[in-house]
Design a protein around this motif. Sequence first.
Motif, PDB file in Angstrom:
ATOM      1  N   ASP A 277       0.848  -1.189   0.000  1.00  0.00           N
ATOM      2  CA  ASP A 277       0.000   0.000   0.000  1.00  0.00           C
ATOM      3  C   ASP A 277       0.884   1.240   0.000  1.00  0.00           C
ATOM      4  OD1 ASP A 277      -1.830   2.021   0.300  1.00  0.00           O
ATOM      5  OD2 ASP A 277      -2.872   1.123   2.013  1.00  0.00           O
ATOM      6  N   LEU A 278       0.919   1.938  -1.143  1.00  0.00           N
ATOM      7  CA  LEU A 278       1.673   3.182  -1.292  1.00  0.00           C
ATOM      8  C   LEU A 278       0.743   4.346  -1.631  1.00  0.00           C
ATOM      9  CD1 LEU A 278       4.689   1.793  -3.395  1.00  0.00           C
ATOM     10  CD2 LEU A 278       4.689   2.336  -0.954  1.00  0.00           C
ATOM     11  N   SER A 279      -0.510   4.217  -1.279  1.00  0.00           N
ATOM     12  CA  SER A 279      -1.487   5.254  -1.611  1.00  0.00           C
ATOM     13  C   SER A 279      -1.214   6.543  -0.830  1.00  0.00           C
ATOM     14  CB  SER A 279      -2.904   4.750  -1.305  1.00  0.00           C
ATOM     15  OG  SER A 279      -3.033   4.399   0.066  1.00  0.00           O
ATOM     16  N   PHE A 280      -1.704   7.652  -1.369  1.00  0.00           N
ATOM     17  CA  PHE A 280      -1.590   8.960  -0.718  1.00  0.00           C
ATOM     18  C   PHE A 280      -0.122   9.324  -0.467  1.00  0.00           C
ATOM     19  CE2 PHE A 280      -5.839   7.488   0.146  1.00  0.00           C
ATOM     20  CZ  PHE A 280      -6.631   8.609  -0.066  1.00  0.00           C
ATOM     21  N   ASN A 281       0.680   9.232  -1.535  1.00  0.00           N
ATOM     22  CA  ASN A 281       2.059   9.688  -1.506  1.00  0.00           C
ATOM     23  C   ASN A 281       2.268  10.671  -2.662  1.00  0.00           C
ATOM     24  OD1 ASN A 281       4.033   8.365   0.592  1.00  0.00           O
ATOM     25  ND2 ASN A 281       2.589   6.730   0.066  1.00  0.00           N
ATOM     26  N   LYS A 282       3.500  10.784  -3.160  1.00  0.00           N
ATOM     27  CA  LYS A 282       3.789  11.743  -4.232  1.00  0.00           C
ATOM     28  C   LYS A 282       4.463  11.058  -5.422  1.00  0.00           C
ATOM     29  CE  LYS A 282       4.225  15.691  -1.083  1.00  0.00           C
ATOM     30  NZ  LYS A 282       5.102  16.796  -0.616  1.00  0.00           N
ATOM     31  N   LEU A 283       4.055   9.840  -5.695  1.00  0.00           N
ATOM     32  CA  LEU A 283       4.653   9.079  -6.795  1.00  0.00           C
ATOM     33  C   LEU A 283       4.122   9.556  -8.141  1.00  0.00           C
ATOM     34  CD1 LEU A 283       4.432   5.473  -5.276  1.00  0.00           C
ATOM     35  CD2 LEU A 283       6.343   7.102  -5.158  1.00  0.00           C
ATOM     36  N   GLU A 284       5.014   9.603  -9.138  1.00  0.00           N
ATOM     37  CA  GLU A 284       4.615   9.967 -10.496  1.00  0.00           C
ATOM     38  C   GLU A 284       4.665   8.780 -11.440  1.00  0.00           C
ATOM     39  OE1 GLU A 284       6.574  13.430 -12.005  1.00  0.00           O
ATOM     40  OE2 GLU A 284       6.545  14.453 -10.060  1.00  0.00           O
ATOM     41  N   ARG A 285       5.295   7.698 -10.994  1.00  0.00           N
ATOM     42  CA  ARG A 285       5.379   6.482 -11.791  1.00  0.00           C
ATOM     43  C   ARG A 285       4.979   5.281 -10.949  1.00  0.00           C
ATOM     44  NH1 ARG A 285      10.516   8.592 -12.946  1.00  0.00           N
ATOM     45  NH2 ARG A 285      11.470   6.873 -11.782  1.00  0.00           N
ATOM     46  N   ASN A 301      -2.002   9.404  -5.809  1.00  0.00           N
ATOM     47  CA  ASN A 301      -0.627   9.837  -6.049  1.00  0.00           C
ATOM     48  C   ASN A 301      -0.653  10.835  -7.206  1.00  0.00           C
ATOM     49  OD1 ASN A 301       1.762   8.418  -4.496  1.00  0.00           O
ATOM     50  ND2 ASN A 301       0.150   6.871  -4.689  1.00  0.00           N
ATOM     51  N   GLN A 302       0.458  10.957  -7.935  1.00  0.00           N
ATOM     52  CA  GLN A 302       0.518  11.872  -9.084  1.00  0.00           C
ATOM     53  C   GLN A 302       0.977  11.127 -10.336  1.00  0.00           C
ATOM     54  OE1 GLN A 302       3.204  14.929  -7.677  1.00  0.00           O
ATOM     55  NE2 GLN A 302       2.011  15.243  -5.808  1.00  0.00           N
ATOM     56  N   ILE A 303       0.555   9.887 -10.448  1.00  0.00           N
ATOM     57  CA  ILE A 303       0.989   9.006 -11.539  1.00  0.00           C
ATOM     58  C   ILE A 303       0.375   9.456 -12.863  1.00  0.00           C
ATOM     59  CG2 ILE A 303       0.925   6.627 -12.406  1.00  0.00           C
ATOM     60  CD1 ILE A 303       0.966   5.741  -9.430  1.00  0.00           C
ATOM     61  N   LYS A 304       1.226   9.581 -13.887  1.00  0.00           N
ATOM     62  CA  LYS A 304       0.793  10.146 -15.168  1.00  0.00           C
ATOM     63  C   LYS A 304       0.781   9.121 -16.297  1.00  0.00           C
ATOM     64  CE  LYS A 304       2.704  14.724 -14.014  1.00  0.00           C
ATOM     65  NZ  LYS A 304       2.955  14.385 -12.589  1.00  0.00           N
ATOM     66  N   GLU A 305       1.287   7.920 -16.037  1.00  0.00           N
ATOM     67  CA  GLU A 305       1.379   6.919 -17.104  1.00  0.00           C
ATOM     68  C   GLU A 305       1.169   5.522 -16.534  1.00  0.00           C
ATOM     69  OE1 GLU A 305       4.631   5.316 -20.449  1.00  0.00           O
ATOM     70  OE2 GLU A 305       5.178   6.864 -18.983  1.00  0.00           O
ATOM     71  N   PHE A 306       0.459   4.691 -17.294  1.00  0.00           N
ATOM     72  CA  PHE A 306       0.242   3.300 -16.899  1.00  0.00           C
ATOM     73  C   PHE A 306       1.341   2.466 -17.551  1.00  0.00           C
ATOM     74  CE2 PHE A 306      -1.396  -0.884 -16.523  1.00  0.00           C
ATOM     75  CZ  PHE A 306      -2.329  -0.879 -15.484  1.00  0.00           C
ATOM     76  N   THR A 307       2.422   2.207 -16.815  1.00  0.00           N
ATOM     77  CA  THR A 307       3.562   1.468 -17.360  1.00  0.00           C
ATOM     78  C   THR A 307       3.382  -0.026 -17.089  1.00  0.00           C
ATOM     79  OG1 THR A 307       4.694   1.989 -15.277  1.00  0.00           O
ATOM     80  CG2 THR A 307       5.214   3.346 -17.188  1.00  0.00           C
ATOM     81  N   LEU A 308       3.044  -0.773 -18.121  1.00  0.00           N
ATOM     82  CA  LEU A 308       2.783  -2.203 -17.974  1.00  0.00           C
ATOM     83  C   LEU A 308       4.041  -2.957 -17.553  1.00  0.00           C
ATOM     84  CD1 LEU A 308       0.287  -3.946 -18.262  1.00  0.00           C
ATOM     85  CD2 LEU A 308       1.031  -4.525 -20.574  1.00  0.00           C
ATOM     86  N   GLY A 309       5.200  -2.413 -17.921  1.00  0.00           N
ATOM     87  CA  GLY A 309       6.458  -3.041 -17.542  1.00  0.00           C
ATOM     88  C   GLY A 309       6.695  -3.071 -16.035  1.00  0.00           C
ATOM     89  N   SER A 310       5.950  -2.263 -15.293  1.00  0.00           N
ATOM     90  CA  SER A 310       6.067  -2.293 -13.835  1.00  0.00           C
ATOM     91  C   SER A 310       5.526  -3.597 -13.263  1.00  0.00           C
ATOM     92  CB  SER A 310       5.310  -1.107 -13.217  1.00  0.00           C
ATOM     93  OG  SER A 310       5.879   0.118 -13.614  1.00  0.00           O
ATOM     94  N   ASN A 331      -5.341   9.502  -9.538  1.00  0.00           N
ATOM     95  CA  ASN A 331      -4.081   9.861 -10.184  1.00  0.00           C
ATOM     96  C   ASN A 331      -4.386  10.669 -11.446  1.00  0.00           C
ATOM     97  OD1 ASN A 331      -1.537   8.554  -8.864  1.00  0.00           O
ATOM     98  ND2 ASN A 331      -3.131   6.981  -8.701  1.00  0.00           N
ATOM     99  N   GLU A 332      -3.379  10.847 -12.281  1.00  0.00           N
ATOM    100  CA  GLU A 332      -3.556  11.670 -13.486  1.00  0.00           C
ATOM    101  C   GLU A 332      -3.654  10.804 -14.730  1.00  0.00           C
ATOM    102  OE1 GLU A 332      -0.676  14.836 -13.583  1.00  0.00           O
ATOM    103  OE2 GLU A 332      -0.741  15.047 -11.390  1.00  0.00           O
ATOM    104  N   ILE A 333      -4.354   9.687 -14.632  1.00  0.00           N
ATOM    105  CA  ILE A 333      -4.584   8.797 -15.763  1.00  0.00           C
ATOM    106  C   ILE A 333      -6.052   8.391 -15.775  1.00  0.00           C
ATOM    107  CG2 ILE A 333      -2.220   7.879 -15.839  1.00  0.00           C
ATOM    108  CD1 ILE A 333      -3.215   5.449 -14.300  1.00  0.00           C
ATOM    109  N   SER A 334      -6.481   7.862 -16.923  1.00  0.00           N
ATOM    110  CA  SER A 334      -7.857   7.394 -17.050  1.00  0.00           C
ATOM    111  C   SER A 334      -7.832   5.963 -17.599  1.00  0.00           C
ATOM    112  CB  SER A 334      -8.651   8.297 -17.995  1.00  0.00           C
ATOM    113  OG  SER A 334      -8.106   8.250 -19.304  1.00  0.00           O
TER     114      SER A 334
END
Length: 354
Positions: A277-285, A301-310, A331-334
């Motif tokens: 659980d890393l919710s409510f932090n400042k992650l962008e990735r 968070n502030q995640i801007k991209e859905f990186t499947l490689g993660s 986050n900043e994705i849909s």
Amino acid sequence: SGVKILVNMTLCQVTVFLFALLPLSLNGQDPFAWLYGLQGQRYYSDSLQTNTNGGECPDECDCPPTFPIAMYCDGRGLTVMPTVPSHVKYLYLQNNGITAVPDSALNNATSLVWLMMHNNQLTSEAIGKKVRFGALEGLERFYLQHNNLTSIPPNLPRSLRDLRINHNRIEKVMFGMDNLTILYLHDNAVTDMSSSLQSLKSLTLLDISSNKLTKVPKELPEQLHQLYLDSNSIDSLPEDFLGHLTQLQYIRMAHNQLTDKGIPPNTFNVTGLVELDLSFNKLERIPLVSTTLQHLYLQANQIKEFTLGSFCSVVDVTSFSKLQTLRMDGNEISREDIPSEASLCLRQASSIEV
């Protein structure tokens, strides 16, 4: 005739024995039900106020004859500690207004296994410096949550397995209990734990959420199974954070100040981890996680991209993520940002929220 008399006497003895057992087994009632279902009830019969071992039960407490090693003094409006008979093993003092533990309060209570003192008005200054906690060599559970303590009582016995001291005002900690397996320290004012956990070699659950920590404690016990660090001010993780924590399955670090820069590569790419659980932090990735992870919480968070490689470095029939729950809402994705290959990589996910 001598044989008949002997048989009759034996039958009578068996009958008396069975009747003696009847109160314990009537209607299938567990003789230890007092421990779980009858706490807090008040009994006034003189027979209940005198223990079968001969020890006097304080007037303000209950000592049930079916469980004579327990003493129930919970929720009685007490402001001082009652006298504790030496044979008592389970002492319930919670939900009172007790303000102090005098020096001699536990001198006779050397048989204690459970000591419940949560929800009182205890302060560290009012715990006598000569209280013999160390003499309680069989004490396993000590509950002190919801008091006004500013420090952990000194000289706690090594036998202790479960210490709950959350919801106090503790700032500094020091331990020496190598059998402790559960430590609830959340909702205090701890700012730095340095290496205070080093001696807790048996610890499996550590909850230090809702404190004032700015970094992860050093030398976390290797047997940890659950680690809760929510609601602190941690902005980075040490290198090889989980390297020696091979038993760890649950990590909660929601409501901190974590950034991408503060998380070393591959920190969470470890097998064995079940929930992160890393919710409510400042992650962008999305951080790289192991394919064996089952529940991942990244909301707010502030995640801007859905990186499947993660989640999947390779996607095929035999290689895919075991993730069942993924939360990325706030986050900043849909949903349109989720690549089509996600259905293969995250084929076991029953819930994905964006």
